[in-house]
Design an enzyme around this catalytic site. Structure first.
Site, mmCIF file in Angstrom:
data_model
loop_
_atom_site.group_PDB
_atom_site.id
_atom_site.type_symbol
_atom_site.label_atom_id
_atom_site.label_comp_id
_atom_site.label_asym_id
_atom_site.label_seq_id
_atom_site.Cartn_x
_atom_site.Cartn_y
_atom_site.Cartn_z
ATOM 1 N N SER A 134 -23.989 -4.065 37.297
ATOM 2 C CA SER A 134 -22.964 -4.512 36.353
ATOM 3 C C SER A 134 -23.091 -3.884 34.976
ATOM 4 O O SER A 134 -22.121 -3.849 34.209
ATOM 5 C CB SER A 134 -23.035 -6.045 36.216
ATOM 6 N N GLU A 244 -7.337 -5.831 37.953
ATOM 7 C CA GLU A 244 -8.324 -5.744 39.032
ATOM 8 C C GLU A 244 -8.845 -7.120 39.401
ATOM 9 O O GLU A 244 -8.916 -7.479 40.589
ATOM 10 C CB GLU A 244 -9.488 -4.849 38.594
#
Length: 381
Positions: A134, A244
């Site tokens: 991440s 998204e």
């Protein structure tokens, strides 16, 4: 039941549902076994206008920025338990194509958008690295300018459409001293020297979404393949995050609804102790709880969808949609699988594969923990 669709949307739904039943459902188990969907599915979808929906009409696309059409695609795929191959399509449409539409030069648009709209050019985006999940600021892939080219070196992993893709948007570092301000997007094309695809990774779910390791060894990428401006990758990546995350959340709620529908049908037919499973109080309570969660989640997703179309969806709202949709997907498939008993653990019923497919959704697109961090910042501001 969603109320945000008009007659045009429902006609699109009928058309796409027929396409899925004819072109995807009969082949899906084979794709899952092979770990990859047929490359030709993209071109078949392109002929019917199911990819490149937002690509401008002058480049062969649908020219529509109405994300309700994208949501219908997600809903119809989820209804049929087509999660893996569905991810490949939605990634191409919802996640990667917007970068090309937004940041291509006129020359790049002429070169790439027609193929993206026709399905002849499948897209992927390469962010995650073996040592970096991440935390995009930790990316090690580098691109050094050499005249009219960038020399690209590094490796990526967990890249959806990694095998099928023709155009890969690679997040790389062009100025190591500038941290987040030194990151750039380069488009690497199939067949470039030094660009190698590793193995198609063996996953516990979403198997027909080809997911690969990518390696770049002195790949000479023309400066003409720079997407946007050098050093602005982090700004560009933030541009499409709301869409998204909403896309993933919408699919999650649709998958939860599908799990509920499959289970209702099953418990009405399956008998135990001389009666149907549907007659047991526990079955009724579980289904009532799942049905309530789905019913409560749908209006929020609809609201977010309309806000996205209006350009007013906030990062926190998108994070909520992603967090709630994917967590619901996991809870619903888990609880519904229990009502199938041993058959739920078999692949002959869709609930088992759906349970495995759901697990990664709280990880990709930003983990649930990151979504909570984003939401908490908005709550505490």
């Amino acid at each position: 039941m969603s109320t945000i669709y008009d007659e045009t949307h429902e006609l699109f739904r009928e058309s796409f549902a027929a396409f899925v039943d004819a072109e995807m459902v009969p082949k899906y188990h084979d794709w899952e076994a092979a770990g990859i969907m047929d490359r030709e599915l993209y071109t078949a979808a392109g002929k019917h206008g199911f990819v490149g929906l937002a690509v401008p009409e002058q480049h062969g696309g649908g020219g529509s920025d109405d994300f309700r059409f994208n949501a219908i695609i997600a809903e119809e795929l989820a209804k049929r338990g087509i999660n893996g191959a569905g991810l490949g399509l939605t990634l191409h449409n919802d996640i990667v194509t917007p970068y090309f539409i937004e940041y291509c030069t006129d020359e790049q648009a002429d070169r790439w958008l027609p193929g993206i709209a026709s399905g002849e050019l499948v897209t992927a985006i390469a962010m995650t690295e073996p040592g970096t999940g991440s935390d995009l600021a930790g990316i090690k892939t580098t691109a050094v300018r050499d005249g009219d080219e960038f020399v690209l070196n590094g490796a990526k992993t967990f890249i959806t459409n990694g095998i099928n893709s023709d155009l890969v948007v690679v997040v790389c570092t062009t100025d190591p001293d500038a941290a987040r301000g030194g990151m750039t997007l380069l488009v690497v094309e199939r067949g470039m020297d030094g660009f190698e695809r590793g193995r198609n990774l063996d996953k516990i779910g979403q198997k027909s979404a080809d997911t690969a390791e990518l390696f770049f060894s002195d790949v000479r990428v023309p400066a003409a393949n720079l997407l946007g401006e050098e050093g602005k990758a982090m700004e560009y990546l933030a541009f499409n995050l709301a869409q998204e995350r909403l896309s993933i959340g919408i699919f999650g709620v649709a998958a939860a609804k599908a799990a509920l529908d499959w289970t209702v049908e099953y418990v009405k037919e399956r008998t135990a102790f001389g009666t149907t499973i549907a007659s047991f109080q526990n079955t009724k309570f579980v289904l009532a709880e799942v049905a309530t969660e789905v019913a409560v989640a749908q209006p929020f997703m609809d609201q977010c969808l309309l806000k996205l179309n209006e350009g007013t969806l906030t990062p926190a709202e998108a994070a909520m949609a992603k967090l709630h949709g994917t967590e619901l997907q996991n809870r619903a498939t888990d609880r519904c699988l229990q009502l199938f008993g041993g058959y739920g653990f078999m692949t002959e019923y869709p609930i088992g594969p759906a349970y495995a497919d759901a697990r990664v959704t709280t990880i990709y697109g930003g983990t649930s923990e990151i979504m909570k961090t984003i939401i908490s910042k908005d709550v505490l501001k």
